[in-house]
Design an enzyme around this catalytic site. Structure first.
Site, mmCIF file in Angstrom:
data_model
loop_
_atom_site.group_PDB
_atom_site.id
_atom_site.type_symbol
_atom_site.label_atom_id
_atom_site.label_comp_id
_atom_site.label_asym_id
_atom_site.label_seq_id
_atom_site.Cartn_x
_atom_site.Cartn_y
_atom_site.Cartn_z
ATOM 1 N N LYS A 1 8.984 -8.979 6.187
ATOM 2 C CA LYS A 1 8.753 -7.602 6.633
ATOM 3 C C LYS A 1 9.318 -7.373 8.028
ATOM 4 O O LYS A 1 9.863 -6.312 8.310
ATOM 5 C CB LYS A 1 7.259 -7.282 6.619
ATOM 6 C CG LYS A 1 6.695 -7.069 5.232
ATOM 7 C CD LYS A 1 5.282 -6.512 5.310
ATOM 8 C CE LYS A 1 4.692 -6.336 3.926
ATOM 9 N NZ LYS A 1 3.272 -5.965 3.990
ATOM 10 N N LYS B 1 8.913 -10.326 -9.734
ATOM 11 C CA LYS B 1 7.695 -9.691 -10.201
ATOM 12 C C LYS B 1 7.805 -8.171 -10.012
ATOM 13 O O LYS B 1 8.380 -7.723 -9.018
ATOM 14 C CB LYS B 1 6.534 -10.236 -9.346
ATOM 15 C CG LYS B 1 5.168 -10.029 -9.929
ATOM 16 C CD LYS B 1 4.139 -10.783 -9.099
ATOM 17 C CE LYS B 1 2.920 -9.929 -8.876
ATOM 18 N NZ LYS B 1 1.877 -10.573 -8.089
ATOM 19 N N LYS C 1 5.737 -2.600 -6.236
ATOM 20 C CA LYS C 1 5.582 -1.188 -5.875
ATOM 21 C C LYS C 1 6.699 -0.716 -4.968
ATOM 22 O O LYS C 1 7.002 0.454 -4.901
ATOM 23 C CB LYS C 1 4.249 -0.983 -5.133
ATOM 24 C CG LYS C 1 3.041 -1.064 -6.029
ATOM 25 C CD LYS C 1 1.783 -0.676 -5.278
ATOM 26 C CE LYS C 1 1.219 -1.853 -4.514
ATOM 27 N NZ LYS C 1 -0.070 -1.549 -3.859
#
Ligand code: TRP
Length: 341
Positions: A112, A193, A196
């Site tokens: 991030k 995976k 979102k």
């Protein structure tokens, strides 16, 4: 006494079938076997900038999706993290026993941080706040996906360090429930995976998507170079589509073989799409009903926060006593000696 389960979801919108099959449906299944707390982690969301109006709307949307999924607000506490001051309070206390090096090593922080121009301190503290979410309730079990296991390990390290510095205080949370849900992969990229935050409109099926969009996204899903389903040689994209069908339909492996062996991909995709639509239609009807009742979601969240707050006071009081912080215990609802199970 039932063991306590806690999990958290960011109110980032776009909850998808992977969240449902991998997490929410499991929570629904186990919620009566444990004392369950499900937290919408808005303080985690603001570790990166969020538009205030959108965040507010997404918090309520997430609560609506929890309820539409079948989480029973009588059995489980559904609440918003920032409604329980103990999360931020305990996070500070835990920060003070956490070596900086532990946080700088977190892979999610590194990913991030690499995407930001200026790295907010909150991004570094993110896993300490998550530790506080868990330890505040002395949760024994924390159902999360693999991507969060490093944060859970850190939670245990922080709890251990606190316990060795100040004496037995925290229950060690265990990583997961024995049975984990289906792992749904990205439709456009079955190596990752379903997420979102993945870019691209062909990645996920949102829980609130229209039937037309569901058909479109699934029709674009990545398959492999075979002409039709071959259970021996199929690639991860085909396996993922079959997995989605099976998870919604509850079919056995034999039934799957009988139904799909040799089926052409166009037909496979149509059947998967119709299966998803069939399950999401009643889900979406429940969601619309729940969200159209004025004040209902707010009252569920208020009740959840009241229950969570009541538990949190005991832990905060215990931690203050252990650390030598001043406390008159106005809110203490339990004997600190009994707070550790
Ligand atoms: N970090 C988790 C995620 O991104 C969300 C989360 C925050 C969480 N606090 C938690 C999960 C506590 C479990 C328990 O998925």
């Amino acid at each position: 006494m039932k063991a306590r389960v806690l999990s958290g979801v960011q109110p980032s919108g776009n909850l998808h079938i992977g969240n449902y099959l991998g997490a929410l449906s499991n929570w629904v299944r186990i919620q009566h076997d444990y004392e369950s707390l499900f937290c919408i982690v808005d303080l985690h969301a603001v570790t990166v900038y969020q538009k205030p109006d959108e965040l507010r709307a997404q918090i309520l949307e997430t609560a609506g999706i929890f309820l539409a999924s079948g989480i029973d607000p009588k059995a489980s506490a559904i609440f918003v993290q920032s409604s329980v001051p103990g999360h931020a309070e305990l996070a500070w206390m835990l920060t003070c026993v956490t070596p900086l090096g532990w946080l700088e090593r977190m892979t999610q922080f590194k990913t991030k941080a690499a995407a930001q121009q200026t790295i907010g301190d909150g991004l570094l503290q993110y896993p300490v706040l998550m530790s506080a979410d868990i330890l505040l309730y002395q949760a024994a079990i924390v159902p999360v996906g693999d991507d969060q296991s490093q944060h859970l390990e850190l939670t245990r390290d922080i709890a251990q360090r606190f316990n060795s510095l100040y004496g037995e205080t925290f229950v060690m949370p265990s990583t997961n429930l024995p049975s984990v849900g289906a792992r749904v992969m990205g439709l456009d990229d079955p190596a990752v995976k379903m997420s979102k935050s993945a870019p691209g409109s062909s990645h996920a099926v949102g829980l609130l998507d229209s039937p037309d969009r569901i058909r479109k996204v699934i029709s674009r899903a990545t398959t492999d170079s075979n002409p039709a389903v071959d259970f021996e040689t199929m690639g991860p994209g085909v396996k993922n589509l079959l997995g989605i069908f099976q998870a919604f339909g509850g079919h056995t492996a034999d039934q799957m073989h009988a139904q799909f062996s040799g089926m052409r991909y166009g037909d496979l995709k149509k059947q998967v799409a119709e299966m998803v639509i069939t399950h999401l239609e009643p889900f979406q009807a429940r969601y619309r009903r729940i969200t159209s009742e004025p004040g209902y979601l707010e009252s569920v969240l208020k009740d959840g926060a009241d229950r969570a707050n009541a538990i949190s006071y005991g832990t905060i009081d215990l931690v203050k006593r252990r650390m030598g912080l001043y406390t008159e215990s106005p809110n203490c609802i339990q004997d600190p000696a009994k707070a550790v199970a």
